[in-house]
Write a protein that holds these residues in place. Sequence first.
Motif, mmCIF file in Angstrom:
data_model
loop_
_atom_site.group_PDB
_atom_site.id
_atom_site.type_symbol
_atom_site.label_atom_id
_atom_site.label_comp_id
_atom_site.label_asym_id
_atom_site.label_seq_id
_atom_site.Cartn_x
_atom_site.Cartn_y
_atom_site.Cartn_z
ATOM 1 N N THR A 87 40.117 62.420 22.143
ATOM 2 C CA THR A 87 40.644 62.680 23.293
ATOM 3 C C THR A 87 40.156 63.922 24.144
ATOM 4 O O THR A 87 39.812 64.764 23.541
ATOM 5 N N ALA A 143 45.332 63.868 29.826
ATOM 6 C CA ALA A 143 44.444 63.743 28.498
ATOM 7 C C ALA A 143 43.955 62.151 28.642
ATOM 8 O O ALA A 143 44.471 61.297 28.951
ATOM 9 N N HIS A 145 42.526 59.379 26.631
ATOM 10 C CA HIS A 145 42.331 58.861 25.259
ATOM 11 C C HIS A 145 41.303 57.791 25.342
ATOM 12 O O HIS A 145 41.246 56.847 26.039
#
Length: 507
Positions: A87, A143, A145
């Motif tokens: 991440t 974020a 991922h």
Amino acid sequence: MKFALSHSSPRLCALALATLLAAPATAADFTIGVQSDPDVLDPAQGTSVAGRVIFAAMCDKLVDVTPESGLQPQLATNWTWSEDDLTLTLTLREGVKFHDGELMDADAVKFNLDRYRSDPISRRRNELSSVESVEVTGPATVAIHLNRPFAPLVAVLSDRSGMMMSPKAIAAAGEDIGLHPVCAGPFEFVERVSQDHIALKRFANYWNAEDVSLDSVTYRIIPDASVRLFNLRSGDLDMIERVTPSDIPSIEQDPDVRLIAGPSIAYDMITFNVAHGPAADNPIGRSAKVRKALELSLDREAINQVVYDGLFVPGNQHELNGTAYWDPAFPMPPRDIAKAKALLAEAGVENPSFTMMASNNATANQLSQVIKAMAAEAGFEIEILSLTPATWVADAEAGNFEANISIWSGRPDPDANITPWAACKGFLNRGRWCDEEFDRLLAEARGSTDPDFRKARYHEAMAIYLEAVPQIVLYHYKGLWGVRSGVQGFTPYADGLIRLTGVRVDE
């Protein structure tokens, strides 16, 4: 600034005139002569170096590079990796506006990244194939991922994949957003006349407006380097790119212009069609021995001296000689005509012939002719096709070539200097060379943030690449720009792009 001198006192006239003559210009219309007309001005679809030159003034990125090719904040002010390297969290600069007045926030970043990684028209999908999802974790935090560790991701976000465009504008224009791009950079789009010019104007609400002194910028498309220089010296241009080394003495002798030079991570190479349609069915496409023979027929040092006055850096690898990921185990081979002829004899084709595409500019033509002459001494017959950049790209994409001279402007992470060109699914692998072991080694290198581990894998991959010879790297560039004497504040970057923040014109 205008003065109605007939209605002013002599003392005020003198004062006003003195002030006008003495004060440096705080704003200006700036004209740049560039070599090539870009392809589509959409970061999702574009692939040309010329396009990146325009984007540098128009489309800020999440991350920028430093002049030395490090990484620094731009639209993202900070980034951090999770402990498992799966991440990447970005903290965004707040208050940034797109050229249409819309807010550049976390939702906009997610929209752009999702478009780049999933839109069928996007050329960025391979670059972002490691991204599993993009999550908005706050108004100014995102974020990213991953489905696997991918060390080059931050560097990827310093190029087209990190350029943010207005979601509202994309929703309205769809695939045609490149006709009127709406970004978040210092200059906004005004107009484009194909093969003539691209005009931008200063964006009043730019987040870093205090560093922008120019009112507007116009890029004039002038393929001929001598014509660009003539227009610079006559005052019709303020700046030119890609100064021809042979023109440097005349620039140095002219008090009205000056040369700006800087290091470069860009390189030129010959790309071969080895598996992309019927054009690959010829000796140069079928046989690595024939391609190796061509390499041995070339004297890179002599090419550098003849075409570039010895200013460039001859080499045979994607990474610049002596840098961290360059492999000393594979030095540049010297010219060896006897060995080249022996390899051709082993391949059963003593006089192979092929066509080689090159851009239609004076330097590319000279380079092509030097290569043709050198190769002829080993038995090669090369036909040169001089094409406009747009035709060159179209033919390369369609596989309508046997060989071509390609340029790569370079990237700060080593993966981006080889994967796009040589990985099986590389978006610039127009010759369609494919080696599964080579791809495996690149994947392992991308999956680690350990520099030593990455270096070892890239070196193993380079051994496979140099044995197969899908391309022949020739040299790395040196950035050469010409400017009018009053142009101040330009900083050369190793990626060769023209950044206009900080640039001013003092008369």
